[in-house]
Design an enzyme around this catalytic site. Structure first.
Site, short mmCIF file in Angstrom:
data_model
loop_
_atom_site.label_atom_id
_atom_site.label_comp_id
_atom_site.label_asym_id
_atom_site.label_seq_id
_atom_site.Cartn_x
_atom_site.Cartn_y
_atom_site.Cartn_z
N CYS A 126 0.85 -1.19 0.00
CA CYS A 126 0.00 0.00 0.00
C CYS A 126 0.88 1.24 0.00
O CYS A 126 1.86 1.29 0.75
CB CYS A 126 -0.89 -0.01 1.25
SG CYS A 126 -2.02 1.39 1.35
N HIS A 168 -8.74 -3.98 -2.60
CA HIS A 168 -7.86 -3.22 -1.70
C HIS A 168 -8.32 -1.76 -1.63
O HIS A 168 -8.46 -1.19 -0.55
CB HIS A 168 -6.42 -3.33 -2.20
CG HIS A 168 -5.44 -2.48 -1.44
ND1 HIS A 168 -4.53 -3.01 -0.54
CD2 HIS A 168 -5.21 -1.14 -1.45
CE1 HIS A 168 -3.81 -2.02 -0.02
NE2 HIS A 168 -4.19 -0.88 -0.56
N GLU A 169 -8.58 -1.17 -2.79
CA GLU A 169 -8.96 0.25 -2.84
C GLU A 169 -10.33 0.49 -2.22
O GLU A 169 -10.55 1.50 -1.56
CB GLU A 169 -8.95 0.76 -4.29
CG GLU A 169 -7.58 0.71 -4.97
CD GLU A 169 -6.45 1.26 -4.12
OE1 GLU A 169 -6.66 2.30 -3.45
OE2 GLU A 169 -5.37 0.65 -4.08
N HIS A 172 -10.07 0.98 1.43
CA HIS A 172 -9.66 2.35 1.77
C HIS A 172 -10.87 3.26 1.91
O HIS A 172 -10.96 4.07 2.83
CB HIS A 172 -8.75 2.93 0.67
CG HIS A 172 -7.30 2.59 0.81
ND1 HIS A 172 -6.54 2.97 1.91
CD2 HIS A 172 -6.45 1.94 -0.02
CE1 HIS A 172 -5.29 2.55 1.73
NE2 HIS A 172 -5.21 1.91 0.57
C1 QAP Z 1 -2.89 -1.65 -3.95
O1 QAP Z 1 -0.80 -0.63 -3.99
C2 QAP Z 1 -2.53 -2.98 -4.51
O2 QAP Z 1 5.29 -0.49 -0.15
C3 QAP Z 1 -2.06 -0.54 -4.55
O3 QAP Z 1 7.31 1.01 -1.06
C4 QAP Z 1 -1.69 -3.82 -3.80
O4 QAP Z 1 0.10 0.81 -5.44
C5 QAP Z 1 -3.01 -3.39 -5.72
C6 QAP Z 1 3.80 0.78 -3.23
C7 QAP Z 1 -1.35 -5.05 -4.33
C8 QAP Z 1 -2.70 -4.62 -6.23
C9 QAP Z 1 -1.86 -5.45 -5.55
C10 QAP Z 1 3.95 0.10 -2.05
C11 QAP Z 1 4.85 1.55 -3.69
C12 QAP Z 1 2.57 0.75 -4.01
C13 QAP Z 1 5.13 0.16 -1.33
C14 QAP Z 1 0.24 0.13 -4.45
C15 QAP Z 1 6.18 0.95 -1.80
C16 QAP Z 1 6.04 1.63 -2.99
C17 QAP Z 1 1.48 0.07 -3.66
CO CO Z 2 -3.57 1.07 -0.28
#
Ligand code: QAP
Ligand code: CO
Length: 198
Positions: A126, A168-169, A172
């Site tokens: 996230c 996930h979103e 939120h």
């Molecule tokens: C949600 O997550 C998600 O820890 C969006 O250091 C999660 O964009 C969608 C991110 C899993 C599909 C699969 C996380 C960037 C971004 C980190 C994200 C980081 C840099 C997460």
């Molecule tokens: Co998130």
């Protein structure tokens, strides 16, 4: 971001917004978002801001409104095809628009059906909890109802990574984070790990 595709004016000058992070901004992240009723210029400005913010954050693939302090039920996604090993993700894939990324704006999203007994496993992360990941399972296929940037209603079936991101979103928007409900000991461990990383 291609503004024509997502249906907002080319004249908008997008501004980057600060991504709220856990635990510092936990109150914002725990705030429930309100349904969108006005599909106006302000909404379109906020969506453009969200896309710019996501594009400026390396490895960011999806973002919910309250992660940037907007308390409206909407999220965006910008998912590279290269990590979507499970395509086709949807029967209405906009691949003719962009061969490399799948962009999505969902307003007032509702899961109509989450197909039972079929799960998708992914290393969940996230943007609001940077540096922390945990392997999680979520329903593989969902039927999603949502509005586009002009308020038109759609129903689309999504699967795999994109369905995972949508779920996930949507959490939120209900003020939930994927680490909520963990023990104090576990949360302390995550906090320490995030601090060390800065
Ligand atoms: C949600 O997550 C998600 O820890 C969006 O250091 C999660 O964009 C969608 C991110 C899993 C599909 C699969 C996380 C960037 C971004 C980190 C994200 C980081 C840099 C997460
Ligand atoms: Co998130």
């Amino acid at each position: 971001m291609n503004k024509d595709i997502i249906g907002i004016s080319r004249d908008i000058n997008a501004k980057e917004r600060r991504i709220r992070v856990w635990p510092r901004d936990v109150e914002v992240l725990h705030t429930t978002c309100e349904p969108v009723t006005e599909y106006d210029d302000q909404l379109h400005q906020e969506i453009a801001d969200m896309f710019l913010t996501l594009e400026n954050n390396e490895d960011g693939i999806a973002l919910a409104a309250n992660q940037v302090g907007i308390f409206k039920r909407m999220f965006i996604a910008n998912i590279p095809m290269s990590i979507m090993e499970d395509s086709p993700y949807s029967p209405t894939a906009p691949s003719e628009y962009s061969p490399t990324t799948v962009s999505l704006v969902c307003i007032n999203p509702k899961i109509v059906v989450a197909h039972p007994n079929d799960y998708y496993k992914y290393d969940e992360g996230c943007l609001s909890i940077p540096g922390y990941y945990e392997t999680t399972i979520r329903p593989r296929k969902i039927l999603l109802q949502y509005n586009d940037t002009r308020g038109r209603e759609f129903q689309t079936e999504y699967q795999g990574l994109i369905a995972f991101a949508i779920q996930h979103e949507m959490e939120h928007l209900d003020g939930k984070l994927f680490i909520d409900g963990k023990s104090k000991l576990k949360l302390d461990g995550i906090r320490r790990k995030l601090k060390k990383r800065r």
